[in-house]
Design a protein around this motif. Structure first.
Motif, PDB file in Angstrom:
ATOM      1  N   GLN A  18      38.363  53.556  38.789  1.00  0.00           N
ATOM      2  CA  GLN A  18      39.195  54.397  39.642  1.00  0.00           C
ATOM      3  C   GLN A  18      40.563  54.644  39.028  1.00  0.00           C
ATOM      4  O   GLN A  18      41.119  55.745  39.131  1.00  0.00           O
ATOM      5  CB  GLN A  18      39.324  53.754  41.023  1.00  0.00           C
ATOM      6  CG  GLN A  18      38.021  53.707  41.791  1.00  0.00           C
ATOM      7  CD  GLN A  18      38.201  53.239  43.212  1.00  0.00           C
ATOM      8  OE1 GLN A  18      39.313  52.946  43.656  1.00  0.00           O
ATOM      9  NE2 GLN A  18      37.098  53.148  43.953  1.00  0.00           N
ATOM     10  N   LEU A  35      35.107  48.405  39.080  1.00  0.00           N
ATOM     11  CA  LEU A  35      35.358  49.485  40.034  1.00  0.00           C
ATOM     12  C   LEU A  35      36.834  49.884  40.039  1.00  0.00           C
ATOM     13  O   LEU A  35      37.176  51.081  40.006  1.00  0.00           O
ATOM     14  CB  LEU A  35      34.943  49.033  41.436  1.00  0.00           C
ATOM     15  CG  LEU A  35      35.218  50.019  42.577  1.00  0.00           C
ATOM     16  CD1 LEU A  35      34.418  51.303  42.386  1.00  0.00           C
ATOM     17  CD2 LEU A  35      34.893  49.379  43.926  1.00  0.00           C
ATOM     18  N   LYS A  62      32.228  43.168  39.154  1.00  0.00           N
ATOM     19  CA  LYS A  62      31.994  44.467  39.803  1.00  0.00           C
ATOM     20  C   LYS A  62      33.287  45.037  40.378  1.00  0.00           C
ATOM     21  O   LYS A  62      33.579  46.222  40.220  1.00  0.00           O
ATOM     22  CB  LYS A  62      30.943  44.311  40.908  1.00  0.00           C
ATOM     23  CG  LYS A  62      29.532  44.115  40.396  1.00  0.00           C
ATOM     24  CD  LYS A  62      28.548  44.000  41.560  1.00  0.00           C
ATOM     25  CE  LYS A  62      27.124  43.804  41.058  1.00  0.00           C
ATOM     26  NZ  LYS A  62      26.153  43.676  42.180  1.00  0.00           N
ATOM     27  N   HIS A  63      34.055  44.183  41.031  1.00  0.00           N
ATOM     28  CA  HIS A  63      35.318  44.654  41.608  1.00  0.00           C
ATOM     29  C   HIS A  63      36.294  45.085  40.518  1.00  0.00           C
ATOM     30  O   HIS A  63      36.989  46.106  40.645  1.00  0.00           O
ATOM     31  CB  HIS A  63      35.939  43.556  42.464  1.00  0.00           C
ATOM     32  CG  HIS A  63      37.180  43.990  43.180  1.00  0.00           C
ATOM     33  ND1 HIS A  63      38.441  43.752  42.693  1.00  0.00           N
ATOM     34  CD2 HIS A  63      37.346  44.660  44.348  1.00  0.00           C
ATOM     35  CE1 HIS A  63      39.341  44.252  43.509  1.00  0.00           C
ATOM     36  NE2 HIS A  63      38.713  44.814  44.529  1.00  0.00           N
TER      37      HIS A  63
END
Length: 227
Positions: A63, A59, A55-56
């Motif tokens: 971005q 993300l 998930k990190h």
């Protein structure tokens, strides 16, 4: 002899760049370890750790893609303008406009921006390698080159500092929560106190002129007539 000196200078620059690169790698490893400890604190199973890591990573990738999209838009805008402007500069201006108008929220790019700022030194490695290739050209004007580097560093530092102060002051005036907000609030409160004091003095003078119970009011005028 000159070629030997150039080779020695290139080797010295290469050693310095390699030393900076090793320091950067060590700092990145430390940051990754801290991030790993923060992310996986309280994770019970390897599956949960893997999910958080994925998930990190997704993300951060999303971005970064968003930032690159703004950069690509700036380059596209630069290609159609009648004047020559760098695409990266237009991309930063476009990003500032999007953030200032709240079309783009800071939370959508905060993780990627923090990551890029923390590892900014890696972007100077290509520039250092390119300077080594032009060392023989710069050697004849080393003093001028050093003066330009020092002068531009001071100018950029001052311009950045005053720009940050000016933008913070504007944001504080608009009611944003910034470091200068208390100072602006104190300034506004002092102005309000001065205004209230001036208003109180004006009302006191008016009351002394027109209030019937004051010596200078209507009562004093009537008493003077009776006398």
């Amino acid at each position: 002899m000159k070629s030997n000196n150039d080779a020695a200078s290139v080797k010295c620059c290469a050693r310095k760049i390699w030393a900076h690169f090793k320091e950067f790698v060590v700092s990145v490893k430390g940051d990754l370890k801290e991030t790993h400890d923060e992310m996986f604190q309280g994770a019970d199973t390897p599956k949960q750790r893997l999910q958080r890591s994925v998930k990190h990573g997704l993300l951060l990738l999303a971005q970064l893609c968003l930032i690159m999209g703004v950069y690509a838009a700036g380059c596209a805008l630069a290609s159609v303008l009648p004047i020559t402007l760098p695409g990266n500069i237009l991309g930063m201006v476009l990003l500032l406009v999007l953030l200032g108008t709240h079309i783009l929220k800071t939370k959508y790019i905060s993780e990627a921006c923090d990551y890029l700022i923390d590892n900014m030194s890696v972007f100077f490695i290509p520039a250092g390698v390119a300077i080594m290739g032009c060392f023989s050209i710069l050697e004849a004007a080393a003093a001028k080159f050093a003066f330009v580097c020092i002068a531009t560093t001071v100018i950029v530092f001052l311009a950045t500092s005053y720009t940050v102060l000016f933008v913070s002051w504007i944001m504080a005036k608009l009611g944003k929560d910034t470091a200068l907000a208390p100072a602006v609030e104190a300034e506004n409160a002092a102005k309000a106190n001065i205004k209230n004091a001036d208003s109180g003095n004006t009302h006191g003078e008016d009351a002394g002129k027109h209030h019937p119970h004051t010596p200078g009011g209507a009562f004093g005028t009537v008493a003077g007539k009776e006398a």
